[in-house]
Design a protein around this motif. Structure first.
Motif, mmCIF file in Angstrom:
data_model
loop_
_atom_site.group_PDB
_atom_site.id
_atom_site.type_symbol
_atom_site.label_atom_id
_atom_site.label_comp_id
_atom_site.label_asym_id
_atom_site.label_seq_id
_atom_site.Cartn_x
_atom_site.Cartn_y
_atom_site.Cartn_z
ATOM 1 N N GLY A 51 4.515 12.155 -8.790
ATOM 2 C CA GLY A 51 3.717 13.352 -8.998
ATOM 3 C C GLY A 51 2.357 13.095 -9.584
ATOM 4 N N THR A 52 1.936 11.834 -9.607
ATOM 5 C CA THR A 52 0.631 11.514 -10.178
ATOM 6 C C THR A 52 -0.264 10.869 -9.137
ATOM 7 O OG1 THR A 52 1.403 9.346 -10.907
ATOM 8 C CG2 THR A 52 1.610 11.158 -12.467
ATOM 9 N N ALA A 53 -1.545 11.000 -9.320
ATOM 10 C CA ALA A 53 -2.495 10.375 -8.402
ATOM 11 C C ALA A 53 -2.436 8.863 -8.541
ATOM 12 C CB ALA A 53 -3.912 10.874 -8.688
ATOM 13 N N VAL A 54 -2.561 8.183 -7.407
ATOM 14 C CA VAL A 54 -2.576 6.724 -7.423
ATOM 15 C C VAL A 54 -3.980 6.262 -7.788
ATOM 16 C CG1 VAL A 54 -2.104 4.650 -6.086
ATOM 17 C CG2 VAL A 54 -0.812 6.727 -5.646
ATOM 18 N N VAL A 55 -4.074 5.325 -8.710
ATOM 19 C CA VAL A 55 -5.376 4.862 -9.191
ATOM 20 C C VAL A 55 -5.847 3.682 -8.353
ATOM 21 C CG1 VAL A 55 -6.608 3.920 -11.175
ATOM 22 C CG2 VAL A 55 -4.807 5.613 -11.514
ATOM 23 N N TYR A 56 -7.089 3.723 -7.897
ATOM 24 C CA TYR A 56 -7.572 2.687 -7.007
ATOM 25 C C TYR A 56 -8.806 1.962 -7.505
ATOM 26 C CZ TYR A 56 -4.309 4.785 -3.865
ATOM 27 O OH TYR A 56 -3.164 5.265 -3.325
ATOM 28 N N SER A 57 -9.085 2.016 -8.794
ATOM 29 C CA SER A 57 -10.161 1.180 -9.304
ATOM 30 C C SER A 57 -9.752 -0.284 -9.128
ATOM 31 C CB SER A 57 -10.430 1.484 -10.770
ATOM 32 O OG SER A 57 -9.260 1.307 -11.536
ATOM 33 N N GLU A 58 -10.719 -1.168 -9.086
ATOM 34 C CA GLU A 58 -10.471 -2.565 -8.720
ATOM 35 C C GLU A 58 -9.344 -3.174 -9.560
ATOM 36 O OE1 GLU A 58 -10.691 -5.540 -6.257
ATOM 37 O OE2 GLU A 58 -11.976 -3.773 -6.142
ATOM 38 N N GLY A 59 -8.326 -3.667 -8.872
ATOM 39 C CA GLY A 59 -7.205 -4.312 -9.536
ATOM 40 C C GLY A 59 -6.053 -3.377 -9.838
ATOM 41 N N ASP A 60 -6.347 -2.101 -10.142
ATOM 42 C CA ASP A 60 -5.286 -1.176 -10.536
ATOM 43 C C ASP A 60 -4.352 -0.826 -9.380
ATOM 44 O OD1 ASP A 60 -7.254 0.836 -12.862
ATOM 45 O OD2 ASP A 60 -6.292 -1.111 -13.060
ATOM 46 N N HIS A 61 -4.880 -0.813 -8.154
ATOM 47 C CA HIS A 61 -4.058 -0.365 -7.024
ATOM 48 C C HIS A 61 -2.851 -1.268 -6.810
ATOM 49 C CE1 HIS A 61 -6.950 -3.218 -5.271
ATOM 50 N NE2 HIS A 61 -5.981 -3.530 -4.439
ATOM 51 N N VAL A 62 -2.959 -2.551 -7.134
ATOM 52 C CA VAL A 62 -1.844 -3.472 -6.918
ATOM 53 C C VAL A 62 -0.681 -3.124 -7.850
ATOM 54 C CG1 VAL A 62 -1.082 -5.862 -7.087
ATOM 55 C CG2 VAL A 62 -3.288 -5.327 -6.038
ATOM 56 N N ALA A 63 -0.967 -2.969 -9.136
ATOM 57 C CA ALA A 63 0.081 -2.626 -10.096
ATOM 58 C C ALA A 63 0.689 -1.268 -9.773
ATOM 59 C CB ALA A 63 -0.491 -2.632 -11.511
ATOM 60 N N ARG A 64 -0.171 -0.322 -9.365
ATOM 61 C CA ARG A 64 0.330 1.020 -9.056
ATOM 62 C C ARG A 64 1.224 0.994 -7.818
ATOM 63 N NH1 ARG A 64 2.660 4.780 -9.440
ATOM 64 N NH2 ARG A 64 2.085 6.962 -9.601
ATOM 65 N N MET A 65 0.865 0.162 -6.838
ATOM 66 C CA MET A 65 1.674 0.078 -5.631
ATOM 67 C C MET A 65 3.030 -0.551 -5.922
ATOM 68 S SD MET A 65 1.605 1.140 -2.569
ATOM 69 C CE MET A 65 -0.151 1.496 -2.423
ATOM 70 N N VAL A 66 3.055 -1.529 -6.803
ATOM 71 C CA VAL A 66 4.329 -2.127 -7.194
ATOM 72 C C VAL A 66 5.217 -1.073 -7.855
ATOM 73 C CG1 VAL A 66 5.416 -3.801 -8.729
ATOM 74 C CG2 VAL A 66 3.410 -4.459 -7.386
ATOM 75 N N GLU A 67 4.618 -0.252 -8.714
ATOM 76 C CA GLU A 67 5.386 0.815 -9.364
ATOM 77 C C GLU A 67 5.893 1.816 -8.336
ATOM 78 O OE1 GLU A 67 4.743 4.564 -12.429
ATOM 79 O OE2 GLU A 67 3.197 3.025 -12.273
ATOM 80 N N LEU A 68 5.027 2.177 -7.374
ATOM 81 C CA LEU A 68 5.417 3.119 -6.321
ATOM 82 C C LEU A 68 6.628 2.582 -5.559
ATOM 83 C CD1 LEU A 68 3.011 4.899 -3.852
ATOM 84 C CD2 LEU A 68 5.035 3.762 -3.002
ATOM 85 N N GLY A 131 2.825 1.608 5.430
ATOM 86 C CA GLY A 131 1.567 1.118 4.873
ATOM 87 C C GLY A 131 1.575 -0.364 4.528
ATOM 88 N N TRP A 132 2.407 -1.154 5.212
ATOM 89 C CA TRP A 132 2.564 -2.589 4.947
ATOM 90 C C TRP A 132 3.159 -2.865 3.563
ATOM 91 C CZ3 TRP A 132 -2.465 -0.775 6.056
ATOM 92 C CH2 TRP A 132 -2.890 -0.922 7.382
ATOM 93 N N CYS A 133 3.408 -1.819 2.786
ATOM 94 C CA CYS A 133 3.798 -1.992 1.380
ATOM 95 C C CYS A 133 5.228 -1.554 1.093
ATOM 96 C CB CYS A 133 2.858 -1.190 0.467
ATOM 97 S SG CYS A 133 1.148 -1.751 0.474
ATOM 98 N N ILE A 134 5.726 -0.586 1.819
ATOM 99 C CA ILE A 134 7.060 -0.048 1.582
ATOM 100 C C ILE A 134 7.795 0.041 2.914
ATOM 101 C CG2 ILE A 134 6.416 1.256 -0.484
ATOM 102 C CD1 ILE A 134 6.200 3.755 1.195
ATOM 103 N N GLY A 135 9.075 0.330 2.848
ATOM 104 C CA GLY A 135 9.834 0.531 4.067
ATOM 105 C C GLY A 135 10.778 -0.611 4.375
ATOM 106 N N HIS A 136 11.622 -0.358 5.376
ATOM 107 C CA HIS A 136 12.698 -1.280 5.749
ATOM 108 C C HIS A 136 13.142 -0.872 7.151
ATOM 109 C CE1 HIS A 136 16.864 -2.903 5.765
ATOM 110 N NE2 HIS A 136 16.381 -3.802 4.937
ATOM 111 N N PRO A 137 13.680 -1.799 7.954
ATOM 112 C CA PRO A 137 14.166 -1.405 9.282
ATOM 113 C C PRO A 137 15.154 -0.243 9.268
ATOM 114 C CG PRO A 137 14.018 -3.786 9.175
ATOM 115 C CD PRO A 137 13.718 -3.280 7.778
ATOM 116 N N SER A 138 15.906 -0.086 8.170
ATOM 117 C CA SER A 138 16.891 1.005 8.111
ATOM 118 C C SER A 138 16.246 2.384 8.181
ATOM 119 C CB SER A 138 17.715 0.892 6.825
ATOM 120 O OG SER A 138 16.884 0.892 5.693
ATOM 121 N N MET A 139 14.936 2.483 7.910
ATOM 122 C CA MET A 139 14.247 3.771 8.000
ATOM 123 C C MET A 139 14.401 4.405 9.374
ATOM 124 S SD MET A 139 10.635 2.677 6.240
ATOM 125 C CE MET A 139 9.768 4.031 7.017
#
Length: 358
Positions: A51-68, A131-139
């Protein structure tokens, strides 16, 4: 007596009528159908992103994507939910060694019926989205199992390593390695290696076309299917502004996917022809392509650019724009909505023609 039976009949008739009207209102009527789907997808993405906006300042997007990614259900949970399981014989899972020794998943669906089928069947390689970041063939179990049954073909769904832990071109290399492995063992898998197609949803569509480009001299692909593909790496398109919020896949999440999979240098220079496909210099001599474009999707304009670029290079391209469609329609709603039904019908007819199916 007859009065009691009449009352029961009236009640049953009313129930059936309410169900029919509700189905039409929610699933068939274009206006309410779209509104319901927007709420469904917004709720889904809100749950995934907390329910929160994803932060995309330099470097932050990687940590946020891992959390997602930590919020996504395990593949086993998805299998249990959709009822398509290996225990029931709906598919088999193969472990495929990548070029660096890492084991990749190839999920293989075959027709249930065995009578009157050739010993070797056409194959369709499928690459899941996320998005190359999440998902699995079972989807895509339900969709791909149905595809194998309806067309009497073998479908191979490819598991690849995800970003941001693995950046471009790792996912593409994994796709290439699975395709090569399976086709080298075509006789073992019962595959007719003269009739091969590849396709994917969203980022999987990007990987599918990239695989067709990079393997064109090794594999005789007969068809490429792209559903709502990532056509380029730009986020200044009008569709990003118009559908960036309130339509499921948001502008912020899509930018996060791009920045997580591609390096800043790759996005800036575009020297690799498999980064921004609509800007690629390597689009010639590709097999026939069918592109489904969702008209209320942040990726709409990039997909349209890709179709135009493929056509300029002399390829056989069909671009089918789906009215009142959102990014997640075809694979989240299965076969319940008119949009999804049209997608599956056109996809199957395309494969019937290109894979020479009777």
């Amino acid at each position: 007596g007859w009065r009691g039976r009449m009352r029961v009949g009236i009640v049953l008739g009313v129930i059936v009528g309410v169900i029919a009207v509700s189905y039409y209102t929610v699933m068939v009527n274009p206006t309410t159908n779209l509104a319901v789907r927007k709420v469904l997808y917004d709720t889904l993405f809100s749950f995934i992103t907390g329910g929160t906006a994803v932060v995309y300042s330099e470097g932050d997007h990687v940590a946020r994507m891992v959390e997602l990614k930590s919020r996504i259900p395990e593949a086993a949970q998805i299998d249990a939910l959709d009822g398509i399981t290996s225990d029931a014989g709906h598919f088999t899972d193969e472990q495929v060694p990548a070029r660096d020794g890492h084991l990749l998943l190839a999920r293989i669906y075959k027709p249930d019926r065995k009578e009157a089928l050739p010993s070797f069947l056409p194959v369709h390689f499928h690459i899941h989205g996320g998005g190359w970041c999440i998902g699995h063939p079972s989807m895509d179990d339900v969709t791909l199992y149905k595809l194998a049954q309806d067309l009497d073909i073998i479908v191979v769904s490819i598991g690849y390593r995800l970003a941001p832990e693995n950046v471009h071109p790792q996912a593409l290399h994994d796709v290439q390695d699975v395709v090569r492995h399976v086709l080298r063992g075509a006789d073992l898998f019962g595959i007719d290696d003269r009739n091969v197609a590849v396709g994917g949803f969203s980022a999987g569509g990007h990987l599918a076309l990239s695989a067709a480009m990079t393997l064109r001299d090794e594999v005789g692909f007969q068809a490429v299917y792209l559903h709502a593909p990532v056509g380029d790496t730009r986020w200044d398109h009008p569709s990003f502004s118009e559908f960036g919020t309130g339509h499921g896949l948001s502008k912020e999440v899509m930018i996060g996917f791009l920045k997580s999979y591609f390096t800043a240098e790759q996005l800036a220079l575009l020297e690799d022809p498999t980064v921004s496909l609509a800007d690629s210099t390597d689009l010639r001599h590709l097999p026939p392509v069918l592109i489904h474009v969702c008209d209320k999707d942040v990726l709409r304009d990039g997909a349209l650019r890709l179709g135009a670029a493929l056509r300029r290079e002399g390829n056989d391209v069909t671009v089918s724009v789906l009215p009142d469609s959102l990014h997640m329609d075809a694979f989240l709603l299965g076969f319940m909505s008119p949009v999804a039904a049209r997608v599956h019908n056109e996809w199957q007819e395309f494969l019937r023609l290109r894979l020479h199916l009777s």
